[in-house]
Design a protein around this motif. Structure first.
Motif, PDB file in Angstrom:
ATOM      1  N   MET A   1      16.594  29.225   6.771  1.00 59.92           N
ATOM      2  CA  MET A   1      15.562  28.306   6.393  1.00 59.92           C
ATOM      3  C   MET A   1      14.601  29.019   5.453  1.00 59.92           C
ATOM      4  SD  MET A   1      12.446  26.837   8.635  1.00 59.92           S
ATOM      5  CE  MET A   1      11.535  28.316   8.325  1.00 59.92           C
ATOM      6  N   MET A   2      14.344  28.423   4.318  1.00 58.11           N
ATOM      7  CA  MET A   2      13.397  28.993   3.362  1.00 58.11           C
ATOM      8  C   MET A   2      12.470  27.881   2.895  1.00 58.11           C
ATOM      9  SD  MET A   2      15.924  31.543   1.216  1.00 58.11           S
ATOM     10  CE  MET A   2      15.185  31.076  -0.287  1.00 58.11           C
ATOM     11  N   GLN A   3      11.200  28.237   2.738  1.00 61.18           N
ATOM     12  CA  GLN A   3      10.235  27.260   2.271  1.00 61.18           C
ATOM     13  C   GLN A   3       9.123  27.957   1.518  1.00 61.18           C
ATOM     14  OE1 GLN A   3       8.800  24.711   5.359  1.00 61.18           O
ATOM     15  NE2 GLN A   3       7.647  23.439   3.961  1.00 61.18           N
ATOM     16  N   ARG A   4       8.642  27.326   0.464  1.00 63.04           N
ATOM     17  CA  ARG A   4       7.526  27.879  -0.283  1.00 63.04           C
ATOM     18  C   ARG A   4       6.252  27.753   0.531  1.00 63.04           C
ATOM     19  NH1 ARG A   4       7.922  28.834  -5.829  1.00 63.04           N
ATOM     20  NH2 ARG A   4       9.990  28.382  -6.645  1.00 63.04           N
ATOM     21  N   ALA A   5       5.405  28.770   0.429  1.00 62.73           N
ATOM     22  CA  ALA A   5       4.133  28.781   1.146  1.00 62.73           C
ATOM     23  C   ALA A   5       3.087  29.451   0.267  1.00 62.73           C
ATOM     24  CB  ALA A   5       4.282  29.537   2.468  1.00 62.73           C
ATOM     25  N   ARG A   6       1.829  29.305   0.645  1.00 60.07           N
ATOM     26  CA  ARG A   6       0.734  29.909  -0.108  1.00 60.07           C
ATOM     27  C   ARG A   6      -0.070  30.792   0.839  1.00 60.07           C
ATOM     28  NH1 ARG A   6      -0.601  28.939  -5.022  1.00 60.07           N
ATOM     29  NH2 ARG A   6       0.552  26.977  -5.088  1.00 60.07           N
ATOM     30  N   VAL A   7      -0.395  32.014   0.377  1.00 65.54           N
ATOM     31  CA  VAL A   7      -1.150  32.966   1.192  1.00 65.54           C
ATOM     32  C   VAL A   7      -2.567  32.438   1.384  1.00 65.54           C
ATOM     33  CG1 VAL A   7      -2.047  35.313   1.336  1.00 65.54           C
ATOM     34  CG2 VAL A   7       0.238  34.913   0.400  1.00 65.54           C
ATOM     35  N   GLN A   8      -2.961  32.290   2.641  1.00 62.00           N
ATOM     36  CA  GLN A   8      -4.271  31.755   2.978  1.00 62.00           C
ATOM     37  C   GLN A   8      -5.255  32.862   3.328  1.00 62.00           C
ATOM     38  OE1 GLN A   8      -4.032  28.875   6.102  1.00 62.00           O
ATOM     39  NE2 GLN A   8      -6.231  28.622   6.266  1.00 62.00           N
ATOM     40  N   SER A   9      -4.789  33.852   4.117  1.00 62.89           N
ATOM     41  CA  SER A   9      -5.668  34.969   4.477  1.00 62.89           C
ATOM     42  C   SER A   9      -4.823  36.196   4.789  1.00 62.89           C
ATOM     43  CB  SER A   9      -6.559  34.614   5.672  1.00 62.89           C
ATOM     44  OG  SER A   9      -5.785  34.475   6.840  1.00 62.89           O
ATOM     45  N   ILE A  10      -5.452  37.371   4.626  1.00 64.66           N
ATOM     46  CA  ILE A  10      -4.801  38.654   4.902  1.00 64.66           C
ATOM     47  C   ILE A  10      -5.778  39.479   5.716  1.00 64.66           C
ATOM     48  CG2 ILE A  10      -3.807  40.741   3.902  1.00 64.66           C
ATOM     49  CD1 ILE A  10      -3.376  39.102   1.303  1.00 64.66           C
ATOM     50  N   ILE A  15      -0.584  38.222   7.781  1.00 63.17           N
ATOM     51  CA  ILE A  15      -0.821  37.304   6.670  1.00 63.17           C
ATOM     52  C   ILE A  15      -0.668  35.892   7.216  1.00 63.17           C
ATOM     53  CG2 ILE A  15      -0.002  36.487   4.435  1.00 63.17           C
ATOM     54  CD1 ILE A  15       1.085  39.254   3.897  1.00 63.17           C
ATOM     55  N   VAL A  16      -1.633  35.045   6.914  1.00 61.13           N
ATOM     56  CA  VAL A  16      -1.535  33.641   7.284  1.00 61.13           C
ATOM     57  C   VAL A  16      -1.170  32.874   6.023  1.00 61.13           C
ATOM     58  CG1 VAL A  16      -2.754  31.621   8.171  1.00 61.13           C
ATOM     59  CG2 VAL A  16      -3.208  33.879   9.152  1.00 61.13           C
ATOM     60  N   VAL A  17      -0.046  32.159   6.101  1.00 57.30           N
ATOM     61  CA  VAL A  17       0.401  31.355   4.968  1.00 57.30           C
ATOM     62  C   VAL A  17       0.356  29.883   5.364  1.00 57.30           C
ATOM     63  CG1 VAL A  17       1.862  33.161   3.973  1.00 57.30           C
ATOM     64  CG2 VAL A  17       2.837  31.562   5.598  1.00 57.30           C
ATOM     65  N   THR A  18       0.170  29.031   4.368  1.00 57.11           N
ATOM     66  CA  THR A  18       0.126  27.596   4.593  1.00 57.11           C
ATOM     67  C   THR A  18       1.357  26.970   3.972  1.00 57.11           C
ATOM     68  OG1 THR A  18      -2.276  27.632   4.512  1.00 57.11           O
ATOM     69  CG2 THR A  18      -1.225  25.500   4.228  1.00 57.11           C
ATOM     70  N   VAL A  19       2.054  26.166   4.755  1.00 50.28           N
ATOM     71  CA  VAL A  19       3.215  25.430   4.278  1.00 50.28           C
ATOM     72  C   VAL A  19       2.912  23.946   4.422  1.00 50.28           C
ATOM     73  CG1 VAL A  19       4.897  27.217   4.829  1.00 50.28           C
ATOM     74  CG2 VAL A  19       4.348  25.510   6.522  1.00 50.28           C
ATOM     75  N   MET A  20       3.568  23.149   3.608  1.00 53.22           N
ATOM     76  CA  MET A  20       3.421  21.704   3.717  1.00 53.22           C
ATOM     77  C   MET A  20       4.546  21.184   4.593  1.00 53.22           C
ATOM     78  SD  MET A  20       0.702  20.801   2.250  1.00 53.22           S
ATOM     79  CE  MET A  20       0.834  19.034   2.159  1.00 53.22           C
ATOM     80  N   GLN A  21       4.189  20.731   5.792  1.00 50.73           N
ATOM     81  CA  GLN A  21       5.185  20.148   6.686  1.00 50.73           C
ATOM     82  C   GLN A  21       5.320  18.684   6.303  1.00 50.73           C
ATOM     83  OE1 GLN A  21       3.994  19.958  10.756  1.00 50.73           O
ATOM     84  NE2 GLN A  21       6.001  19.340  11.469  1.00 50.73           N
ATOM     85  N   ALA A  22       6.520  18.278   6.026  1.00 52.29           N
ATOM     86  CA  ALA A  22       6.764  16.900   5.619  1.00 52.29           C
ATOM     87  C   ALA A  22       7.670  16.207   6.627  1.00 52.29           C
ATOM     88  CB  ALA A  22       7.391  16.860   4.239  1.00 52.29           C
TER      89      ALA A  22
END
Length: 145
Positions: A1-10, A15-22
């Motif tokens: 499973m692979m999904q794009r995410a954006r780094v939110q905090s370090i 590292i906390v990343v944010t993904v869009m759950q659809a």
């Protein structure tokens, strides 16, 4: 499973990343118009990879094995269901308890099961963890005019 995410905090090796759950219908031909409201941002905590240099807001690839999902479903849904049914069957058949007592026993068994999972949290965090990788830059070749 692979999904794009954006780094939110370090912080502190995490590292906390944010993904869009659809919703599950994202593969539908009408997904662009009907599931806009179904998208929800979700945060995932990931261990910092060795030698990783990530920036806030950077887009990364979140990776996890399909076995992660299977193990989680097994531990959180399948085992408790089996315990619930077994406790109810034993209470009703072998012990000949009344139905309300069998229900309370079954629910008590489930509560005890989930309480017993708490000490194993570290084990599950190791086994059910995600990894992140940098997304390589696109090598675009401009056409000569």
């Amino acid at each position: 499973m692979m999904q794009r995410a954006r780094v939110q905090s370090i912080s502190g090796g995490k590292i906390v990343v944010t993904v869009m759950q659809a919703s599950a219908c994202m593969g539908c031909h009408a997904a662009g118009s009907c599931s806009v409201l179904d998208k929800k941002p979700r945060s995932v905590e990931v261990n910092m990879p060795s030698g990783g240099q990530f920036q806030l807001g950077e887009e990364v690839m979140l990776k996890g094995a399909y076995s992660i999902g299977r193990r989680a479903i097994f531990a959180v849904f399948i085992v408790p269901l089996i315990l619930l049914l077994a406790a109810a069957f034993i209470a009703l058949s072998a012990l000949e308890w009344s139905e309300p007592n069998a229900i309370f026993l079954s629910l008590g068994v489930i509560v005890v099961y989930y309480l017993l999972l708490i000490p194993f949290r570290g084990y599950f965090e190791k086994k059910l963890s995600f990894t992140i990788e940098k997304i390589p830059p696109h090598n675009s070749v401009e056409a000569d005019s």
